[in-house]
Design a protein around this motif. Structure first.
Motif, PDB file in Angstrom:
ATOM      1  N   GLU A  19      -1.300   9.155  -3.509  1.00  0.00           N
ATOM      2  CA  GLU A  19      -0.552   9.456  -4.260  1.00  0.00           C
ATOM      3  C   GLU A  19       1.017   9.005  -3.872  1.00  0.00           C
ATOM      4  OE1 GLU A  19       0.767  12.621  -7.885  1.00  0.00           O
ATOM      5  OE2 GLU A  19      -0.555  13.075  -6.411  1.00  0.00           O
ATOM      6  N   ILE A  20       1.903   8.202  -4.681  1.00  0.00           N
ATOM      7  CA  ILE A  20       3.197   8.036  -4.248  1.00  0.00           C
ATOM      8  C   ILE A  20       4.105   8.446  -5.563  1.00  0.00           C
ATOM      9  CG2 ILE A  20       4.478   6.307  -3.565  1.00  0.00           C
ATOM     10  CD1 ILE A  20       2.498   4.624  -2.285  1.00  0.00           C
TER      11      ILE A  20
ATOM     12  N   LEU B 181       1.285  -2.423  -1.160  1.00  0.00           N
ATOM     13  CA  LEU B 181       1.996  -1.376  -1.226  1.00  0.00           C
ATOM     14  C   LEU B 181       2.620  -1.177  -2.561  1.00  0.00           C
ATOM     15  CD1 LEU B 181       3.860  -1.399   2.091  1.00  0.00           C
ATOM     16  CD2 LEU B 181       2.174   0.038   1.496  1.00  0.00           C
ATOM     17  N   SER B 182       3.206  -2.212  -2.996  1.00  0.00           N
ATOM     18  CA  SER B 182       3.775  -2.165  -4.755  1.00  0.00           C
ATOM     19  C   SER B 182       2.409  -2.063  -5.436  1.00  0.00           C
ATOM     20  CB  SER B 182       4.126  -3.731  -4.931  1.00  0.00           C
ATOM     21  OG  SER B 182       5.390  -3.886  -4.074  1.00  0.00           O
ATOM     22  N   ALA B 183       1.183  -2.440  -5.292  1.00  0.00           N
ATOM     23  CA  ALA B 183      -0.055  -2.049  -6.166  1.00  0.00           C
ATOM     24  C   ALA B 183       0.028  -0.455  -6.135  1.00  0.00           C
ATOM     25  CB  ALA B 183      -1.014  -2.933  -5.681  1.00  0.00           C
ATOM     26  N   PHE B 184      -0.094   0.127  -4.696  1.00  0.00           N
ATOM     27  CA  PHE B 184      -0.086   1.502  -4.682  1.00  0.00           C
ATOM     28  C   PHE B 184       0.887   2.287  -5.337  1.00  0.00           C
ATOM     29  CE2 PHE B 184      -3.006   0.894  -1.154  1.00  0.00           C
ATOM     30  CZ  PHE B 184      -3.987   1.869  -1.409  1.00  0.00           C
ATOM     31  N   ILE B 185       1.982   1.553  -5.407  1.00  0.00           N
ATOM     32  CA  ILE B 185       3.143   2.425  -6.164  1.00  0.00           C
ATOM     33  C   ILE B 185       3.159   2.131  -7.783  1.00  0.00           C
ATOM     34  CG2 ILE B 185       5.829   2.182  -6.605  1.00  0.00           C
ATOM     35  CD1 ILE B 185       6.063   1.238  -3.506  1.00  0.00           C
ATOM     36  N   HIS B 186       2.796   1.124  -8.298  1.00  0.00           N
ATOM     37  CA  HIS B 186       2.788   0.881  -9.576  1.00  0.00           C
ATOM     38  C   HIS B 186       1.329   0.852 -10.288  1.00  0.00           C
ATOM     39  CE1 HIS B 186       7.120  -0.157  -9.477  1.00  0.00           C
ATOM     40  NE2 HIS B 186       6.692  -0.925  -8.517  1.00  0.00           N
ATOM     41  N   ASN B 187       0.348   0.518  -9.644  1.00  0.00           N
ATOM     42  CA  ASN B 187      -1.022   0.548 -10.449  1.00  0.00           C
ATOM     43  C   ASN B 187      -2.031   1.145  -9.540  1.00  0.00           C
ATOM     44  OD1 ASN B 187      -0.115  -1.406 -12.905  1.00  0.00           O
ATOM     45  ND2 ASN B 187       0.307  -2.709 -10.632  1.00  0.00           N
TER      46      ASN B 187
ATOM     47  N   VAL C 288       0.746   8.967   7.562  1.00  0.00           N
ATOM     48  CA  VAL C 288      -0.209   8.940   6.571  1.00  0.00           C
ATOM     49  C   VAL C 288      -1.618   9.169   7.162  1.00  0.00           C
ATOM     50  CG1 VAL C 288      -1.271   7.319   5.121  1.00  0.00           C
ATOM     51  CG2 VAL C 288       1.254   7.295   5.075  1.00  0.00           C
ATOM     52  N   THR C 289      -1.715   8.723   8.314  1.00  0.00           N
ATOM     53  CA  THR C 289      -3.232   8.901   8.739  1.00  0.00           C
ATOM     54  C   THR C 289      -3.501  10.260   9.354  1.00  0.00           C
ATOM     55  OG1 THR C 289      -2.165   7.740  10.945  1.00  0.00           O
ATOM     56  CG2 THR C 289      -3.540   6.406   9.474  1.00  0.00           C
ATOM     57  N   ARG C 290      -2.569  11.105   9.344  1.00  0.00           N
ATOM     58  CA  ARG C 290      -2.991  12.486   9.700  1.00  0.00           C
ATOM     59  C   ARG C 290      -3.730  13.000   8.780  1.00  0.00           C
ATOM     60  NH1 ARG C 290      -2.936  11.782  13.807  1.00  0.00           N
ATOM     61  NH2 ARG C 290      -2.739   9.719  13.195  1.00  0.00           N
ATOM     62  N   ALA C 291      -3.921  12.597   7.428  1.00  0.00           N
ATOM     63  CA  ALA C 291      -4.759  13.175   6.241  1.00  0.00           C
ATOM     64  C   ALA C 291      -6.196  12.618   6.163  1.00  0.00           C
ATOM     65  CB  ALA C 291      -4.314  12.655   4.955  1.00  0.00           C
ATOM     66  N   ARG C 292      -7.040  13.643   5.912  1.00  0.00           N
ATOM     67  CA  ARG C 292      -8.546  13.212   6.005  1.00  0.00           C
ATOM     68  C   ARG C 292      -8.896  13.077   4.517  1.00  0.00           C
ATOM     69  NH1 ARG C 292      -9.243  17.900   8.943  1.00  0.00           N
ATOM     70  NH2 ARG C 292     -10.271  18.939   7.329  1.00  0.00           N
ATOM     71  N   GLU C 293      -8.445  13.455   3.359  1.00  0.00           N
ATOM     72  CA  GLU C 293      -8.818  13.375   2.044  1.00  0.00           C
ATOM     73  C   GLU C 293      -7.761  13.177   1.212  1.00  0.00           C
ATOM     74  OE1 GLU C 293     -10.448  17.326   1.153  1.00  0.00           O
ATOM     75  OE2 GLU C 293     -12.154  17.194   2.784  1.00  0.00           O
ATOM     76  N   LYS C 294      -6.488  13.391   1.363  1.00  0.00           N
ATOM     77  CA  LYS C 294      -5.363  13.092   0.298  1.00  0.00           C
ATOM     78  C   LYS C 294      -3.939  12.904   1.054  1.00  0.00           C
ATOM     79  CE  LYS C 294      -3.526  12.878  -3.984  1.00  0.00           C
ATOM     80  NZ  LYS C 294      -3.458  13.893  -4.893  1.00  0.00           N
ATOM     81  N   VAL C 295      -3.317  12.092   0.754  1.00  0.00           N
ATOM     82  CA  VAL C 295      -1.868  11.970   1.062  1.00  0.00           C
ATOM     83  C   VAL C 295      -1.115  11.659   0.026  1.00  0.00           C
ATOM     84  CG1 VAL C 295      -2.092   9.584   1.494  1.00  0.00           C
ATOM     85  CG2 VAL C 295      -0.291  10.859   2.618  1.00  0.00           C
TER      86      VAL C 295
ATOM     87  N   GLN D  78      -4.891  17.670   3.693  1.00  0.00           N
ATOM     88  CA  GLN D  78      -4.199  16.908   2.866  1.00  0.00           C
ATOM     89  C   GLN D  78      -2.567  16.894   3.488  1.00  0.00           C
ATOM     90  OE1 GLN D  78      -4.112  18.401  -1.474  1.00  0.00           O
ATOM     91  NE2 GLN D  78      -5.609  19.843  -0.751  1.00  0.00           N
ATOM     92  N   VAL D  79      -1.895  15.996   3.208  1.00  0.00           N
ATOM     93  CA  VAL D  79      -0.796  15.850   3.811  1.00  0.00           C
ATOM     94  C   VAL D  79       0.485  15.312   2.683  1.00  0.00           C
ATOM     95  CG1 VAL D  79       0.812  14.339   5.350  1.00  0.00           C
ATOM     96  CG2 VAL D  79      -1.528  15.428   6.338  1.00  0.00           C
ATOM     97  N   LEU D  80       1.620  16.163   2.968  1.00  0.00           N
ATOM     98  CA  LEU D  80       2.550  15.712   1.789  1.00  0.00           C
ATOM     99  C   LEU D  80       3.622  15.170   2.893  1.00  0.00           C
ATOM    100  CD1 LEU D  80       4.986  15.386  -0.183  1.00  0.00           C
ATOM    101  CD2 LEU D  80       5.120  17.891   0.002  1.00  0.00           C
TER     102      LEU D  80
END
Length: 597
Positions: free
Chosen positions: A391-392, A378-384, A559-566, A536-538
């Motif tokens: 997108e976070i 999760l930290s990698a998703f946030i920072h790298n 998060v898992t409601r999105a097919r292509e982008k969250v 897409q989900v926000l």
């Protein structure tokens, strides 16, 4: 006279048994939080929450008769295996276990005949297996044909649980089960149900539009499937807690299939199983990692976790299933062949491979990191982050929010109502709470104001042109159900109408005045989004840390409601804390299965 404002303390005050008050208080408080019982030592563990001073009579709890009884007693409280229940909830749990025991007993008597029926259908089963292909990059576990294993077990068993994440093919598996059952018994009576009308309709629609190559007669059977809410299936008696179908008047079906079972509370779960006859097949579908029911209990998750590991089979059962699987990579591997002395062994199948997104990247990887609390990932998703599908935004940038909701212009500018509805459902803003700056009400207002400013949305009327609405109660006479989504638009005669898509994907309209329970739905709560999917989900999380509403199950569901982008807008601290927190609801289900062995 002293006034007590604490409802749990008021409840405890009804019972005059010396030393009982702390236990009664905690049982009531935990029930409100979703637990159906407490451990008898919880009064010591949570003493700071209690308006009573120690010492507590833990050792004497079992001697507080007649207020505290044992199984079989008619007492306000039941103490069983060191768990303290209100009598009603102990009865619900007992009914649930008793019904499962009856189903398991009767399936043993039918097993040999059902195996023979399947062997006669081997050519058909091979065609079903041929549709499942291992994918490059998939893990060995994902490549196993769990769909076919679940389909065969669904025919063999009277009680089956099929769990799996989004896109793993739960409905496709049900289509395979029904194909086999209709082939064995063409007049097989099937009931489809779900906690909400929308979920029930969606399951029926998916089955009717299945891509399986079916014989015309079986396809006709699929077209006749009639979905219901669980309440309508059981025939709810108005102004009561009872149903017309129960143990003395069981449901008249050969198969009962229930989708979104994780949303069912313990009371409804018990009444559903009580109404299923012992010779009926009951198939429960759901995602064990999703949110539990709003009311007390997390029965689906408890049942899934009752056995230490899913997809476990005896050698005999694995051999029977594997004879129908031609592809070597898809057979049940040795690691899943074990002898387990548990009633539900072989009855819980977890589908592994998502056809919506891969587990090794993007949304699949992100959702897995959430549900398993992989803080480094999760930290990698946030920072790298290098994943385009995720997108976070830890700064909650207004620009990103507006860029996302700007996508609603597609439905606003679409003149065709049917296409407008489809475009509207391509994206959704999901909120964890109703109140607060990131809550449902404030978010819907912010979106309305943005669209008013940039696209001329006219907000002067309640049912304004292009207002998207979500129905919040069932209207069976209108064929509208809790969770249905429509758009307000004028018809060719200038009359304001609410436009919805029916089960056949056709558009129909209703006068808005008939719908007295509806909300604006540019944004919706994560709870309401269960079972839905969008391109897409926000996801908006509140900014305050330590919020007890935020759990990994809640975020995973969003998060898992999105097919292509969250896109997730949340501070780093809140996001990581959310993944750490998990839903824990006490019940005795897991520890009581020895009672039905």
């Amino acid at each position: 006279m002293k006034t007590i404002n604490d409802v749990h303390q008021q409840f405890a005050g009804f019972f005059k048994q010396e030393g009982l008050a702390p236990f009664a208080y905690l049982v009531s408080k935990r029930l409100e939080e979703g637990h159906i019982c407490i451990h008898n030592n919880d009064v010591v563990r949570y003493s700071k929450e209690l308006p009573y001073s120690p010492p507590y009579s833990v050792g004497l709890l079992g001697k507080m008769k007649p207020t505290v009884g044992a199984a079989g007693d008619i007492s306000p409280f039941i103490l069983h295996k060191n768990m303290l229940y209100l009598h009603r909830y102990f009865t619900y749990e007992t009914k649930l276990l008793t019904a499962i025991a009856a189903l398991l007993k009767n399936e043993k008597e039918m097993l040999q005949q059902r195996q023979q029926d399947l062997l006669l259908l081997k050519p058909l089963i091979l065609t079903l297996q041929a549709e499942y292909k291992p994918e490059d990059g998939g893990t060995a576990t994902e490549n196993i044909d769990w769909q076919l294993a679940a389909a065969i077990q669904g025919v063999l068993n009277n009680f089956s649980i099929i769990t799996g994440g989004p896109g793993t093919g739960k409905t496709t598996t049900v289509a395979k089960i029904l194909t086999l059952l209709f082939s064995i018994k063409p007049d097989c009576k099937v009931a489809l149900a779900a906690p909400t009308g929308k979920a029930a309709m969606r399951m029926a629609e998916s089955l009717k539009s299945t891509t399986l190559q079916l014989e015309p007669a079986i396809k006709q059977q699929f077209s006749l499937l009639n979905p219901n809410t669980i309440h309508r299936l059981l025939k709810y008696i108005p102004n009561s807690v009872y149903f017309r179908h129960n143990s003395t008047n069981p449901l008249p079906y050969d198969v009962v299939i229930v989708d979104e079972a994780s949303m069912i509370d313990v009371a409804l779960f018990a009444k559903l199983l009580d109404a299923v006859g012992p010779h009926t097949r009951l198939i429960l579908l759901g995602d064990k990692n999703q949110l539990a029911s709003v009311e007390a209990g997390s029965m689906f998750g408890d049942l899934c976790n009752a056995v230490e590991g899913t997809n476990l089979f005896t050698n005999t059962t694995a051999d029977f299933i594997n004879q129908f699987i031609l592809t070597k990579e898809c057979v049940i591997a040795d690691a899943f062949i074990q002898t387990i002395d548990h009633p539900l062994a072989g009855h819980i199948i977890e589908l592994q491979k998502s056809h919506r997104f891969k587990s090794t990247g993007g949304i699949g990887k992100f959702s897995k990191a959430i549900i398993y609390n992989e803080q480094d990932v999760l930290s990698a998703f946030i920072h790298n982050n290098t994943e385009a599908a995720v997108e976070i935004d830890t700064n909650t940038k207004q620009q990103l929010f507006e860029s996302f909701v700007d996508g609603y212009k597609e439905y606003l500018q679409e003149k065709d109502c049917k296409l407008a509805l489809q475009k509207f459902n391509d994206l959704r803003v999901l909120c964890a709470t109703r109140e607060g700056p990131q809550g449902l009400y404030a978010t819907n207002r912010a979106i309305e104001q943005y669209l008013q400013k940039h696209y001329g949305l006219d907000l002067r009327q309640d049912f304004y042109e292009n207002r998207p609405i979500i129905v919040t109660k069932n209207y069976p006479e209108l064929k509208l159900f809790n969770g249905d989504i429509g758009i307000i638009r004028t018809d060719d005669n200038g009359n304001m109408r609410a436009w919805f898509e029916d089960s056949d994907k056709n558009i129909r309209s209703i006068l808005p005045g008939y719908i007295d329970s509806a909300e604006t739905v540019f944004a919706m709560t994560i709870h309401k989004s269960q079972g839905s999917e969008y391109k897409q989900v926000l996801v908006l999380l509140p900014q305050n840390t330590g919020n007890q509403l935020l759990t990994r199950e809640l975020l995973y569901t969003a998060v898992t409601r999105a097919r292509e982008k969250v896109l997730v807008q949340a501070s780093e601290v809140v996001l990581l804390q959310t993944a750490e927190a998990t839903v824990e609801r006490a019940s005795g289900i897991i520890n009581r299965f020895d009672e039905i062995l």
